[in-house]
Design a protein around this motif. Structure first.
Motif, mmCIF file in Angstrom:
data_model
loop_
_atom_site.group_PDB
_atom_site.id
_atom_site.type_symbol
_atom_site.label_atom_id
_atom_site.label_comp_id
_atom_site.label_asym_id
_atom_site.label_seq_id
_atom_site.Cartn_x
_atom_site.Cartn_y
_atom_site.Cartn_z
ATOM 1 N N UNK A 52 0.832 -1.208 0.000
ATOM 2 C CA UNK A 52 0.000 0.000 0.000
ATOM 3 C C UNK A 52 0.866 1.256 0.000
ATOM 4 N N UNK A 53 1.951 1.220 0.776
ATOM 5 C CA UNK A 53 2.847 2.374 0.827
ATOM 6 C C UNK A 53 3.461 2.649 -0.539
ATOM 7 N N UNK A 54 3.903 1.597 -1.218
ATOM 8 C CA UNK A 54 4.479 1.769 -2.545
ATOM 9 C C UNK A 54 3.433 2.281 -3.526
ATOM 10 N N UNK A 55 2.208 1.795 -3.381
ATOM 11 C CA UNK A 55 1.132 2.264 -4.268
ATOM 12 C C UNK A 55 0.872 3.753 -4.027
ATOM 13 N N UNK A 56 0.895 4.159 -2.766
ATOM 14 C CA UNK A 56 0.713 5.579 -2.449
ATOM 15 C C UNK A 56 1.858 6.412 -3.026
ATOM 16 N N UNK A 57 3.060 5.874 -2.964
ATOM 17 C CA UNK A 57 4.207 6.595 -3.513
ATOM 18 C C UNK A 57 4.058 6.765 -5.027
ATOM 19 N N UNK A 58 3.625 5.703 -5.706
ATOM 20 C CA UNK A 58 3.413 5.780 -7.150
ATOM 21 C C UNK A 58 2.284 6.758 -7.474
ATOM 22 N N UNK A 59 1.252 6.748 -6.625
ATOM 23 C CA UNK A 59 0.116 7.636 -6.859
ATOM 24 C C UNK A 59 0.527 9.092 -6.770
ATOM 25 N N UNK A 60 1.294 9.442 -5.741
ATOM 26 C CA UNK A 60 1.654 10.853 -5.581
ATOM 27 C C UNK A 60 2.508 11.322 -6.753
ATOM 28 N N UNK A 61 3.354 10.445 -7.289
ATOM 29 C CA UNK A 61 4.166 10.845 -8.433
ATOM 30 C C UNK A 61 3.313 11.008 -9.687
ATOM 31 N N UNK A 108 6.327 13.966 1.810
ATOM 32 C CA UNK A 108 6.967 13.907 3.132
ATOM 33 C C UNK A 108 6.199 12.995 4.077
ATOM 34 N N UNK A 109 4.870 13.036 3.998
ATOM 35 C CA UNK A 109 4.070 12.169 4.866
ATOM 36 C C UNK A 109 4.290 10.697 4.519
ATOM 37 N N UNK A 110 4.403 10.400 3.239
ATOM 38 C CA UNK A 110 4.649 9.025 2.817
ATOM 39 C C UNK A 110 6.025 8.563 3.295
ATOM 40 N N UNK A 111 7.013 9.437 3.158
ATOM 41 C CA UNK A 111 8.365 9.098 3.625
ATOM 42 C C UNK A 111 8.379 8.872 5.132
ATOM 43 N N UNK A 112 7.688 9.733 5.874
ATOM 44 C CA UNK A 112 7.634 9.587 7.331
ATOM 45 C C UNK A 112 6.970 8.270 7.714
ATOM 46 N N UNK A 113 5.924 7.895 6.988
ATOM 47 C CA UNK A 113 5.260 6.630 7.277
ATOM 48 C C UNK A 113 6.185 5.453 6.984
ATOM 49 N N UNK A 114 6.942 5.554 5.897
ATOM 50 C CA UNK A 114 7.883 4.492 5.567
ATOM 51 C C UNK A 114 8.949 4.327 6.646
#
Length: 247
Positions: free
Chosen positions: A94-103, A210-216
């Protein structure tokens, strides 16, 4: 009585993690730390294993949230490590999917923001016109509407798509081509609307990243604490605590 020889009262565990003693008892009741032994007078007795489990659970919360952290710890405590690791893996997906989504959103919103400031004024269009523009069927647009992605107004019985609706449809179309589910796209569209359009949302992309990175990073910390706890579980069982007291 202070903790000694690996024996702890609820208040000892609570203070170590900035919690209340009641919170520790609640976590035990929720099954995210092992059940406590009891003295003859009924007081709870916690051990280093409880302290380790609580540290792992608190560490997991920041990155995985209450639901997944609970699933992970309950699986570990019933010795179902595969189930715990499956939950961790799913969270990373899910985290990777969120990262792809934001890009993808960053790229798409930048394009929409440039169009918004280009001086080209959009007009409201019919469902047929919008469908032709996106090379989709009117039935597809109605499906997106049911999913909460589009919210056209009505002119008598016909749907009318405003410039904002057109923007949302174009963004949805790009995300859909990227393989995103409708519920995921609806969440992205909601963020565009909440930001007031693609321009303001583009300015908040860095905060989103930044929020995604912090969650990771929090997920890494939680996983490290869980690994430490798993090491304590292979140790010999703690012996009889005798007459230790607790709260």
């Amino acid at each position: 009585m202070k903790s000694q020889n690996g024996v702890h009262r609820p208040v000892d565990l609570a203070r170590a993690h900035g919690l209340s003693a009641q919170a520790v008892r609640n976590y035990e009741r929720a099954g995210v730390i092992p059940p406590a032994a009891r003295t003859g007078s009924g007081y709870r007795v916690y051990t280093d294993e409880h302290q380790s489990a609580l540290s792992a659970y608190i560490g997991l919360l920041a990155g995985f949230g209450y639901a997944d952290a609970g699933v992970i710890m309950r699986a570990v405590l019933r010795n179902d490590l595969d189930a715990a690791l499956d939950t961790i893996s799913t969270a990373h997906v899910r985290l990777q999917r969120d990262r792809e989504t934001v890009e993808r959103v960053a790229s798409t919103v930048d394009t929409l923001a440039r169009a918004e400031t280009s001086g080209i004024s959009e007009k409201s269009v019919s469902v047929g016109t919008l469908a032709h523009r996106l090379d989709v069927t009117p039935a597809t647009l109605r499906k997106w509407e049911r999913a909460g992605i589009l919210a056209p107004s009505r002119d008598r019985t016909a749907r009318v798509y405003s410039p904002d609706d057109i923007r949302d449809a174009e963004l949805a179309h790009l995300l859909r081509r990227g393989g995103y589910r409708l519920d995921h796209i609806a969440t992205v569209i909601e963020q565009v609307r909440a930001a007031g359009g693609p321009g303001p949302l583009a300015a908040s992309i860095d905060q989103w990243r930044a929020r995604i990175t912090a969650r990771g990073r929090a997920m890494l910390t939680g996983a490290a604490r869980l690994a430490e706890h798993l090491e304590t579980r292979v140790a010999p069982p703690v012996g009889d605590t005798g007459g230790a007291t607790g709260l």
